[in-house]
Motif scaffolding. Sequence first.
Motif, mmCIF file in Angstrom:
data_model
loop_
_atom_site.group_PDB
_atom_site.id
_atom_site.type_symbol
_atom_site.label_atom_id
_atom_site.label_comp_id
_atom_site.label_asym_id
_atom_site.label_seq_id
_atom_site.Cartn_x
_atom_site.Cartn_y
_atom_site.Cartn_z
ATOM 1 N N TRP A 35 0.426 -1.099 -0.321
ATOM 2 C CA TRP A 35 0.024 -0.110 0.148
ATOM 3 C C TRP A 35 1.218 1.737 0.057
ATOM 4 O O TRP A 35 2.450 1.335 0.264
ATOM 5 C CB TRP A 35 -0.591 -0.007 1.330
ATOM 6 C CG TRP A 35 -1.516 -1.159 1.714
ATOM 7 C CD1 TRP A 35 -1.268 -2.042 1.618
ATOM 8 C CD2 TRP A 35 -3.272 -1.302 0.583
ATOM 9 N NE1 TRP A 35 -2.758 -2.985 1.600
ATOM 10 C CE2 TRP A 35 -3.908 -2.703 1.163
ATOM 11 C CE3 TRP A 35 -4.166 -0.322 0.444
ATOM 12 C CZ2 TRP A 35 -5.095 -2.560 0.768
ATOM 13 C CZ3 TRP A 35 -5.230 -0.837 0.130
ATOM 14 C CH2 TRP A 35 -5.834 -2.106 0.658
ATOM 15 N N ARG A 36 0.344 1.788 -0.892
ATOM 16 C CA ARG A 36 1.798 3.276 -1.142
ATOM 17 C C ARG A 36 0.810 4.218 1.046
ATOM 18 O O ARG A 36 1.602 4.556 1.058
ATOM 19 C CB ARG A 36 0.484 3.879 -2.163
ATOM 20 C CG ARG A 36 0.937 4.050 -3.325
ATOM 21 C CD ARG A 36 2.662 4.247 -2.969
ATOM 22 N NE ARG A 36 3.177 4.337 -4.647
ATOM 23 C CZ ARG A 36 4.258 4.281 -4.840
ATOM 24 N NH1 ARG A 36 5.635 5.368 -4.074
ATOM 25 N NH2 ARG A 36 5.086 3.520 -5.708
ATOM 26 N N LYS A 37 -0.549 3.805 0.717
ATOM 27 C CA LYS A 37 -0.959 4.624 2.742
ATOM 28 C C LYS A 37 -1.672 3.024 2.982
ATOM 29 O O LYS A 37 -2.258 3.225 1.522
ATOM 30 C CB LYS A 37 -0.989 5.747 2.158
ATOM 31 C CG LYS A 37 -2.262 6.690 3.829
ATOM 32 C CD LYS A 37 -2.680 8.126 3.099
ATOM 33 C CE LYS A 37 -3.821 8.269 4.130
ATOM 34 N NZ LYS A 37 -5.052 8.048 3.703
ATOM 35 N N ARG A 38 -1.477 3.569 4.173
ATOM 36 C CA ARG A 38 -2.886 2.446 5.017
ATOM 37 C C ARG A 38 -4.281 2.521 4.673
ATOM 38 O O ARG A 38 -3.866 3.716 4.726
ATOM 39 C CB ARG A 38 -2.395 1.845 6.083
ATOM 40 C CG ARG A 38 -3.054 0.153 6.387
ATOM 41 C CD ARG A 38 -2.277 0.170 7.901
ATOM 42 N NE ARG A 38 -2.486 -1.452 8.350
ATOM 43 C CZ ARG A 38 -3.760 -1.721 9.077
ATOM 44 N NH1 ARG A 38 -5.324 -0.827 9.361
ATOM 45 N NH2 ARG A 38 -4.023 -3.025 8.920
ATOM 46 N N TRP A 39 -5.422 1.846 4.808
ATOM 47 C CA TRP A 39 -6.564 2.340 4.800
ATOM 48 C C TRP A 39 -6.503 2.255 5.926
ATOM 49 O O TRP A 39 -6.276 2.105 7.114
ATOM 50 C CB TRP A 39 -6.643 1.123 4.335
ATOM 51 C CG TRP A 39 -7.146 -0.092 5.225
ATOM 52 C CD1 TRP A 39 -8.417 0.083 5.933
ATOM 53 C CD2 TRP A 39 -6.226 -1.410 4.681
ATOM 54 N NE1 TRP A 39 -7.742 -1.688 6.700
ATOM 55 C CE2 TRP A 39 -6.415 -2.056 6.410
ATOM 56 C CE3 TRP A 39 -5.061 -1.226 4.282
ATOM 57 C CZ2 TRP A 39 -5.813 -2.793 6.213
ATOM 58 C CZ3 TRP A 39 -4.358 -2.655 4.431
ATOM 59 C CH2 TRP A 39 -5.133 -3.480 5.285
ATOM 60 N N THR A 40 -7.750 3.599 6.254
ATOM 61 C CA THR A 40 -8.131 4.332 7.941
ATOM 62 C C THR A 40 -8.932 3.359 8.123
ATOM 63 O O THR A 40 -9.890 3.283 9.651
ATOM 64 C CB THR A 40 -8.308 5.262 7.714
ATOM 65 O OG1 THR A 40 -9.120 6.001 6.358
ATOM 66 C CG2 THR A 40 -7.298 6.194 7.663
ATOM 67 N N LYS A 59 -4.913 3.734 -0.345
ATOM 68 C CA LYS A 59 -3.474 4.385 -1.625
ATOM 69 C C LYS A 59 -2.977 3.484 -2.158
ATOM 70 O O LYS A 59 -1.550 2.874 -1.737
ATOM 71 C CB LYS A 59 -3.015 5.768 -1.422
ATOM 72 C CG LYS A 59 -4.207 6.627 -0.372
ATOM 73 C CD LYS A 59 -4.426 7.468 -1.968
ATOM 74 C CE LYS A 59 -4.678 8.719 -1.291
ATOM 75 N NZ LYS A 59 -5.972 9.581 -2.672
#
Length: 630
Positions: A35-40, A59
């Motif tokens: 993941w480019r950015k982990r989910w929330t 992302k």
Amino acid sequence: MSDRLHTLSGYLYEYQKSIAQPEEFWSRIADSFFWRKRWTKTLKWNFQEPDVRWFEGGKLNITENIFEKQLFTLGETPAIIWEPNDPHEASRTITYRELFEEVGRFANALKAKGVQKGDRVIIYMPMIPEAAIAMLACARIGAVHSVVFAGFSSTSLADRILDCKAKVILTSDGNFRGNKKIGVKAVVDEALEKAPVETVIVYKRTGQEVFITPKRDFWWHEVIEGVSSTNKAEVMDAEDMLFILYTSGSTGKPKGVVHTTAGYMVYTKYSFENVFQYSPGDVYWCTADIGWITGHSYIVYGPLLAGATTVMFEGVPTYPDAGRFWAIVEKHKVNQFYTAPTAIRALQAFGTEPIEGYDLSSLKVLGSVGEPINEEAWHWYHTHIGKGKCPIVDTWWQTETGGIMVSPLAGITPTKPAYATLPLPGIQLCIVDSEGNELTGNGVEGNLCIKFPWPSMIRTTYGDHERCRQTYFSTYKNMYFTGDGVKRDHDGYYRILGRVDDVINVSGHRMGTAEVENAINEHPKVIESAVVGFPHEVKGQGIYAYVICDMSNRTEDNLINEIKDTVSKIIGPIAKPDKIQIVPGLPKTRSGKIMRRILRKVAEGALDSMGDTSTLLDPEVVEKIIEGRK
Ligand code: WTA
């Protein structure tokens, strides 16, 4: 590979966990991705709207999970082994590193042609590696692909171009299939007259002559010439659209099923590894066409996300002879083989002679998909192809579900002929009666619903969210309705009984009866028509059309052929009715509704179980239909 289940008790344990704590369960699976950015937020859902979001805030790019994440270990491993239509032509092996480069290069070429994130790109191509490259290149730059099966007509293609407002079409000059060379670009040209696009890119496959319209049409090899293979992946939202795939329903017009990025990625990889029990080094082959969901999830995305070697076959099972599948299994030492019951039945008709002499000892797992597999075909597959030692995974799922929902896990779940057996972890099935009451316990039969979201589920129907709600979420409150009938036996095993709506399944291809009727009605001499399915030995279901015609200046035979051609032209040869009966009238209720139940009985030949016909406007019409039965 850490998420692979190995034992029945392991499966049962994971299943319980996945139901008790779905968010924790799927978070754990999703954590193994890049993941480019982990989910929330792992899951937000509401089946009323419907509004389903998985891994919100995350992302990523799905192709980074195929390539960047795995290149270090898998760079030189074959990603795709391509087998051409003609056995004398060389096959191609493309490693992960080579595929990465080709995808990057073509992604850059698409960008240079002005394709941007969110643009729709139609892929109308034969079964060649470039079709997979095209899909992945779209995903790389965030363009939404919509693959259209290359057997569809120009009219079907034009409808899809218009519906998704495609900017670009990727195609080929022609297609080799069996002993035929089929024009592909020519069909595109015809479609473009009604549904123009900005750009067409043509892969040269057959070398046949094509028209090139300057400034609109380009050769594939020219657009990639000198283009760098280095491409920075577009960073996508978890819920950004990955692709649209058109499928038939009970209403006239095919709908664009929308799948999004993260959930589809997580589920296709997880289901692929578990159902097929893929181990590194195995060679896996799914015979579907990439124009269908099976090709998307289990030729391209699932296997490649799992780092598998996936075989792609251009041709047909009977060319040059009915041993072709087995020749390919032997040649590439295929370990997992996944096909449709219709192909098994077609080959079964040739007997066992075409199998003899081929070494099928590499096979470990056999799969079935697309339609119910009858017991006879199941046993034939098991005995003659699997030599009694390969588990058969009968996988039930749909375009809308994105991935396999009910299936044995190979070698883990005890199988039973014609049963899809048990749901995968995370899948909460529910059988309901016609009022929507859940039927609990075993030994029940009803309509199959799913009462909790799963990551790869349909999000919407493109451009018409209300249609998605109506079709899948309005029949039963708070449930996704599959359209299939199902039985849960005394062991708790599921057996799919087939569609309960006006969808028929011809050779594993979904067809809406209304869609075929609309095509038939385009013939100027047709006044009205009604289409139903009937049991067909090879195709599973065949298409039976009852047609009221203006017979002036036509013979019956002539008219029947013309109607078949009309359907071929409007939808494609796969929708051509097997039987057409010209009738003086159709059985209708007083309110004008066609009683299809009766037409189905006649088509089946179940003439003594016609049921109550007293509510018909003109009961005599049934007698006349029976008399003229084909
Ligand atoms: C049918 C194909 C029985 C079912 C993946 C479903 C099956 C429709 C099976 C979806 C199976 C698919 N046993 N029936 N193993 N697999 N079906 O969207 O009626 O092309 O609703 O997806 O095929 O067809 P679709």
